[in-house]
Design a protein around this motif. Structure first.
Motif, mmCIF file in Angstrom:
data_model
loop_
_atom_site.group_PDB
_atom_site.id
_atom_site.type_symbol
_atom_site.label_atom_id
_atom_site.label_comp_id
_atom_site.label_asym_id
_atom_site.label_seq_id
_atom_site.Cartn_x
_atom_site.Cartn_y
_atom_site.Cartn_z
ATOM 1 N N ILE A 42 56.804 -103.124 -8.252
ATOM 2 C CA ILE A 42 57.942 -102.021 -8.616
ATOM 3 C C ILE A 42 57.918 -101.473 -7.460
ATOM 4 O O ILE A 42 56.901 -100.759 -6.848
ATOM 5 C CB ILE A 42 57.298 -101.512 -9.908
ATOM 6 N N THR A 43 59.200 -101.292 -7.110
ATOM 7 C CA THR A 43 59.401 -99.998 -5.750
ATOM 8 C C THR A 43 59.685 -98.826 -6.361
ATOM 9 O O THR A 43 60.089 -98.585 -7.514
ATOM 10 C CB THR A 43 60.554 -100.866 -4.936
ATOM 11 N N ALA A 44 59.825 -97.710 -5.415
ATOM 12 C CA ALA A 44 60.024 -96.525 -5.855
ATOM 13 C C ALA A 44 61.203 -96.354 -6.503
ATOM 14 O O ALA A 44 61.123 -95.271 -7.690
ATOM 15 C CB ALA A 44 59.758 -95.550 -4.488
ATOM 16 N N LEU A 77 69.085 -101.948 4.483
ATOM 17 C CA LEU A 77 68.231 -103.095 4.586
ATOM 18 C C LEU A 77 67.587 -103.442 3.424
ATOM 19 O O LEU A 77 66.809 -102.527 2.856
ATOM 20 C CB LEU A 77 67.226 -102.865 6.019
ATOM 21 N N GLY A 78 67.637 -104.763 2.989
ATOM 22 C CA GLY A 78 66.888 -105.137 1.830
ATOM 23 C C GLY A 78 67.112 -104.262 0.602
ATOM 24 O O GLY A 78 66.256 -103.673 -0.038
ATOM 25 N N PRO A 79 68.475 -104.096 0.026
ATOM 26 C CA PRO A 79 68.745 -103.223 -1.388
ATOM 27 C C PRO A 79 67.984 -103.636 -2.410
ATOM 28 O O PRO A 79 68.238 -103.290 -3.275
ATOM 29 C CB PRO A 79 70.289 -103.335 -1.207
ATOM 30 N N GLY A 80 67.544 -104.772 -2.664
ATOM 31 C CA GLY A 80 66.757 -105.288 -3.718
ATOM 32 C C GLY A 80 67.627 -105.516 -5.072
ATOM 33 O O GLY A 80 68.735 -106.152 -4.919
ATOM 34 N N LYS A 81 67.278 -104.903 -5.967
ATOM 35 C CA LYS A 81 68.080 -104.934 -7.148
ATOM 36 C C LYS A 81 69.261 -103.798 -7.224
ATOM 37 O O LYS A 81 70.069 -103.421 -8.326
ATOM 38 C CB LYS A 81 67.179 -104.562 -8.615
ATOM 39 N N ASN A 107 72.058 -105.774 4.510
ATOM 40 C CA ASN A 107 71.456 -106.708 4.883
ATOM 41 C C ASN A 107 70.710 -107.365 3.896
ATOM 42 O O ASN A 107 69.639 -106.642 3.736
ATOM 43 C CB ASN A 107 70.584 -106.269 6.315
ATOM 44 N N GLU A 108 70.755 -108.685 3.546
ATOM 45 C CA GLU A 108 70.113 -109.180 2.497
ATOM 46 C C GLU A 108 69.925 -110.519 2.881
ATOM 47 O O GLU A 108 70.902 -111.191 2.750
ATOM 48 C CB GLU A 108 70.681 -108.915 1.232
ATOM 49 N N VAL A 109 68.740 -110.960 2.701
ATOM 50 C CA VAL A 109 68.304 -112.540 2.872
ATOM 51 C C VAL A 109 68.551 -113.478 1.548
ATOM 52 O O VAL A 109 68.899 -114.575 1.765
ATOM 53 C CB VAL A 109 66.800 -112.625 3.597
ATOM 54 N N SER A 110 68.250 -112.893 0.587
ATOM 55 C CA SER A 110 68.359 -113.648 -0.683
ATOM 56 C C SER A 110 69.829 -113.491 -1.588
ATOM 57 O O SER A 110 70.302 -112.669 -1.826
ATOM 58 C CB SER A 110 67.356 -113.045 -1.752
ATOM 59 N N ALA A 146 66.135 -97.939 4.849
ATOM 60 C CA ALA A 146 65.097 -99.236 4.549
ATOM 61 C C ALA A 146 63.878 -98.662 3.812
ATOM 62 O O ALA A 146 63.048 -98.115 4.347
ATOM 63 C CB ALA A 146 64.836 -99.686 5.723
ATOM 64 N N ASN A 147 63.931 -99.044 2.457
ATOM 65 C CA ASN A 147 62.817 -98.596 1.535
ATOM 66 C C ASN A 147 61.833 -100.035 1.203
ATOM 67 O O ASN A 147 62.586 -100.790 0.738
ATOM 68 C CB ASN A 147 63.315 -97.869 0.283
ATOM 69 N N GLU A 148 60.750 -100.081 1.593
ATOM 70 C CA GLU A 148 59.961 -101.081 1.451
ATOM 71 C C GLU A 148 60.714 -102.459 1.834
ATOM 72 O O GLU A 148 60.717 -103.302 1.130
ATOM 73 C CB GLU A 148 59.451 -101.511 -0.072
HETATM 74 N N1 SAH Z 1 64.613 -101.597 -0.942
HETATM 75 C C1 SAH Z 1 64.724 -102.207 -2.308
HETATM 76 C C2 SAH Z 1 63.853 -103.628 -2.245
HETATM 77 C C3 SAH Z 1 62.709 -104.083 -1.558
HETATM 78 S S1 SAH Z 1 61.815 -105.513 -1.633
HETATM 79 C C4 SAH Z 1 63.589 -101.497 -3.502
HETATM 80 O O1 SAH Z 1 63.095 -100.279 -2.637
HETATM 81 O O2 SAH Z 1 63.538 -101.597 -4.472
HETATM 82 C C5 SAH Z 1 62.616 -106.324 0.027
HETATM 83 C C6 SAH Z 1 64.088 -106.469 0.049
HETATM 84 O O3 SAH Z 1 64.383 -107.191 1.220
HETATM 85 C C7 SAH Z 1 64.358 -107.375 -0.845
HETATM 86 O O4 SAH Z 1 65.850 -107.350 -1.416
HETATM 87 C C8 SAH Z 1 64.480 -108.632 0.020
HETATM 88 O O5 SAH Z 1 65.318 -109.782 -0.520
HETATM 89 C C9 SAH Z 1 64.953 -108.314 1.173
HETATM 90 N N2 SAH Z 1 64.546 -108.993 2.283
HETATM 91 C C10 SAH Z 1 63.403 -109.722 2.673
HETATM 92 N N3 SAH Z 1 63.190 -110.259 3.783
HETATM 93 C C11 SAH Z 1 64.471 -110.005 4.414
HETATM 94 C C12 SAH Z 1 65.103 -110.240 5.694
HETATM 95 N N4 SAH Z 1 64.271 -111.093 6.490
HETATM 96 N N5 SAH Z 1 66.417 -110.312 5.918
HETATM 97 C C13 SAH Z 1 66.907 -109.483 5.057
HETATM 98 N N6 SAH Z 1 66.412 -109.146 4.016
HETATM 99 C C14 SAH Z 1 65.121 -109.158 3.499
#
Ligand code: SAH
Length: 358
Positions: A42-44, A77-81, A107-110, A146-148
């Motif tokens: 679980i993230t912040a 960066l990496g917006p998760g859900k 920017n999202e890899v998934s 960029a959080n986590e």
């Molecule tokens: N920032 C969000 C999610 C953190 S989890 C939060 O605070 O809840 C990490 C996130 O980064 C996920 O969205 C994951 O898919 C993405 N991610 C991981 N590796 C990545 C990469 N190499 N390039 C882009 N996104 C990436």
């Protein structure tokens, strides 16, 4: 065993840690709902809306400090859900001029998470774009969140031995993965990881880590030299160059062996903020922090916000939930100090809010 890990092990029976982490996480983030009570961690922003609201207030303040640009980009960066961005946008909406000129970039890899983000964020009526390469962004004032994120990017590790530094990786022993080492094959590895940055000479067994992709993102941020930009990074981090092994796995909210279940559990490493502050110094960017997440959130007003939420029409149980969430986000024995905020910005900007006592 996931591809391409299986093929690489079959061919060489040595996979550098960086490749192991990259392949596992790419698979992991595209296959399952990792974040949330049903996932692994679980993230912040998933703990409470207050986290995103404080970041939203910070963004408004930074936008003013940047001279209220008419057109500007908010990059996550990496917006998760997309929970963090949803909470941020609810706050930004109250600022018509700021909101009108806003463009979202991600920017999202998934592919799985990206589809979820597109769906959730379409409700806000803001132009949104997803990029694999941030270098293709048009030049415009920008704020990065960029959080986590950086903790999920692959690291490489070197191990000190009687014969010098060796590269750490994984191999297959029977049907189990094990750590192993090999001579350094790529001379750039030693240069990039650069053990000489640690002020204490190494003894055998010492390890040192480096995240090459962090370097790529930092180099992209050099565009802050040309137009106003600011990047707020929050992660679990250390602040001095040091030896250590921070490679870890989390599975169903418990620490796990990083070599178990490759591709089916969350792999992370702590972020070395000394790399970020060294980079800022070298390129004359402004660097604020690092400071603990707890201090940052308190300075942005989380205690007042919690009070206001509790004074609202909430049930007694909800009130307890609000207090609990605030403690989890800010207390030193929870996320308050291990998680840290650091901010890189264009050199001409004033110091950002939240990083100094008011
Ligand atoms: N920032 C969000 C999610 C953190 S989890 C939060 O605070 O809840 C990490 C996130 O980064 C996920 O969205 C994951 O898919 C993405 N991610 C991981 N590796 C990545 C990469 N190499 N390039 C882009 N996104 C990436």
């Amino acid at each position: 065993m996931i591809e391409p890990l299986r093929t690489a092990l079959e061919n060489h029976n040595f996979v550098p840690l960086r490749k192991y982490m990259q392949w596992c996480n790419e698979h992991y983030y595209s296959k399952q709902p990792a974040i949330g009570a049903m996932g692994d961690f679980i993230t912040a922003p998933e703990i409470s809306q207050m986290f995103g609201e404080m970041i939203g207030i910070w963004i408004i303040s930074r936008w003013h400090q940047m001279g209220e640009p008419e057109r500007w980009q908010l990059i996550e960066l990496g917006p998760g859900k997309a929970t963090l961005m949803s909470d941020i946008l609810r706050v930004l909406k109250a600022q018509p001029k700021l909101f009108r000129g806003l463009e979202l970039h991600f920017n999202e890899v998934s592919p799985l998470l990206r589809a979820m983000q597109e769906n959730i964020l379409s409700k806000f009526g803001v132009k949104a774009f997803w990029h694999d390469d941030l270098n293709l962004l048009a030049p415009a004032p920008f704020i990065v969140i960029a959080n986590e994120f950086f903790d999920a990017l692959p690291i490489q590790q070197l191990v000190y031995s009687m014969s010098g530094w060796l590269e750490r990786g994984v191999m297959l022993a029977g049907d189990k993965l094990e750590y192993t080492t090999r001579e350094i094959s790529d001379p750039y590895l030693l240069e990039n990881v650069n053990p000489s940055r640690v002020p204490v000479p190494p003894v055998p067994g010492n390890m040192i880590e480096d995240c090459p992709m962090l370097g790529n993102y930092l180099r992209w941020m050099l565009c802050m030299q040309n137009y106003p930009g600011s990047a707020l990074i929050i992660d679990y981090a250390y602040t001095q160059h040091t030896y250590g092994d921070t490679f870890q796995a989390v599975h169903h909210h418990q620490f796990a062996d990083p070599l178990e279940r490759p591709g089916w559990q969350d792999l992370t490493a702590h972020v070395n903020y000394a790399v970020i502050s060294d980079f800022a110094r070298k390129h004359q960017l402004q660097c604020a922090g690092p400071i603990g997440q707890g201090d940052f959130l308190r300075r942005m007003g989380i205690e007042q916000r919690a009070q206001n939420l509790m004074n609202g029409p909430s049930e007694p149980l909800e009130k307890i939930g609000i207090m609990e969430a605030m403690h989890r986000l800010t207390d030193a024995d929870e996320m308050g100090t291990l998680f840290k905020a650091i901010c890189l910005s264009s050199p001409q900007l004033p110091m950002p809010e939240g990083f100094y006592a008011p």
